[in-house]
Scaffold this active site. Structure first.
Site, PDB file in Angstrom:
ATOM      1  N   LYS A 111       0.692  -5.825   7.262  1.00 26.88           N
ATOM      2  CA  LYS A 111       0.508  -4.399   6.960  1.00 26.88           C
ATOM      3  C   LYS A 111       0.099  -3.641   8.211  1.00 26.88           C
ATOM      4  CE  LYS A 111      -1.393  -2.636   2.749  1.00 26.88           C
ATOM      5  NZ  LYS A 111      -2.490  -2.695   1.789  1.00 26.88           N
TER       6      LYS A 111
HETATM    7  O1  G3P Z   1      -3.018  -0.960  -1.391  1.00 26.93           O
HETATM    8  C1  G3P Z   1      -3.635   0.219  -1.007  1.00 26.93           C
HETATM    9  C2  G3P Z   1      -4.591   0.653  -2.034  1.00 26.93           C
HETATM   10  O2  G3P Z   1      -5.522  -0.357  -2.227  1.00 26.93           O
HETATM   11  C3  G3P Z   1      -5.344   1.901  -1.769  1.00 26.93           C
HETATM   12  O3  G3P Z   1      -5.942   2.254  -2.975  1.00 26.93           O
HETATM   13  O4  G3P Z   1      -7.550   3.261  -4.459  1.00 26.93           O
HETATM   14  O5  G3P Z   1      -8.143   2.892  -2.051  1.00 26.93           O
HETATM   15  O6  G3P Z   1      -6.503   4.637  -2.682  1.00 26.93           O
HETATM   16  P1  G3P Z   1      -7.103   3.332  -3.050  1.00 26.93           P
END
Ligand code: G3P
Length: 284
Positions: A111
């Site tokens: 990533k």
């Molecule tokens: O995979 C990326 C994801 O975990 C981000 O999620 O909830 O931190 O925006 P969030």
């Protein structure tokens, strides 16, 4: 339970291998797993009583152990491992980290943040390994990822973060719809991975839009399991009048050098900084 079948690949988003095992058991399969520095740091700080004893090296070793456990649970799935980068990190440093992480497990996907240095790195790395471009918030960024990785024989994911756009009143799912539309005329070498999923509506809408992959946090995964992994009805309507539309931009078309697309998005900058500070926070 008969084997369920979806139009999208189903990934789990998290940093805890026990959740990977549980999700696989609930669904009967799991196509992949995504991780990020925030999620791994959360796991480490909850497990290690005094995280002040962690060093950069021991924390990285823990990250490796975690993804090795995940990889054993889903040996045929894809497991995303993120490079650590702040605003100043150069492409050569991302390349170095990516090459190290790539060999942690056989089924890794590396990533990389969707910033200029990340795409510079990605242009080289896509000839060597599967990649997942993270912190994507715009159609223009997705066009740049497409052009930077053209000709690769490895899988490439583009990960738009829908929940973080919703958080500030914009309809994150529109970005998925816009990228799906823009990629219609593409060579299909990129898989759209809907990320930052916060609720079942995100999931249903992503299934309806035929996002190639959806990564689901464990909490939403369990909620979905409690409904028997229901699919959206044919006439399902993603109705969010409180969110501002993000219109499709017909002027952004594939076919230009990646450097010519606007890569800037303030949420990308914010996301790079918070992944970095969450990881560094382990050592304070
Ligand atoms: O995979 C990326 C994801 O975990 C981000 O999620 O909830 O931190 O925006 P969030």
């Amino acid at each position: 339970m008969a084997h369920l079948c979806f139009s999208s690949k189903i990934f789990l988003d998290g940093g805890v291998p026990e959740e990977t095992a549980e999700a696989k058991k609930l669904l009967g399969f799991l196509d992949g797993q995504t991780t990020n520095p925030t999620l791994i740091a959360k796991n480490l700080s909850s497990r290690i009583s005094s995280s002040s004893h962690l060093t950069q090296k021991s924390a990285l070793d823990e990250y490796k152990k975690i993804v090795r456990q995940m990889s054993k649970i889903i040996p045929k799935g894809s497991v995303s491992i993120q490079v650590f980068a702040d605003q100043k990190t150069k492409a050569r440093e991302m390349i170095k980290q990516a090459r190290e992480r790539r060999i942690w497990i056989p089924n890794s996907s590396i990533k990389i943040p969707c910033v200029a240095e990340g795409l510079k790195a990605g242009e080289i790395l896509c000839k060597e390994m599967p990649l997942n471009f993270t912190l994507v918030f715009s159609q223009s960024q997705a066009a740049a990822v497409y052009e930077a990785t053209k000709g690769t024989k490895y899988p490439v994911f583009v990960s738009p973060f829908v929940g973080r756009l919703d958080d500030r009143g914009e309809k994150g799912m529109d970005v998925i719809a816009n990228i799906v539309k823009m990629y219609k005329s593409s060579d299909k070498h990129i898989e759209i991975l809907t990320a930052s999923v916060r609720n079942l509506d995100h999931l249903y809408c992503a299934l309806q839009l035929k996002s190639d992959i959806i990564t689901i946090p464990f909490k939403v995964f369990k909620e979905w399991a409690s409904l028997g992994f229901k699919k959206p009805d044919k006439d399902y309507l993603y109705h969010k009048p409180e969110l501002k539309d993000i219109p499709y931009r017909p002027d952004i078309q594939l076919g230009q050098p990646w450097q010519s697309y606007d890569l800037h998005h303030d949420l990308t900058d914010k996301g790079v900084t918070s992944f970095w500070t969450d990881w560094q926070g382990l050592f304070k």
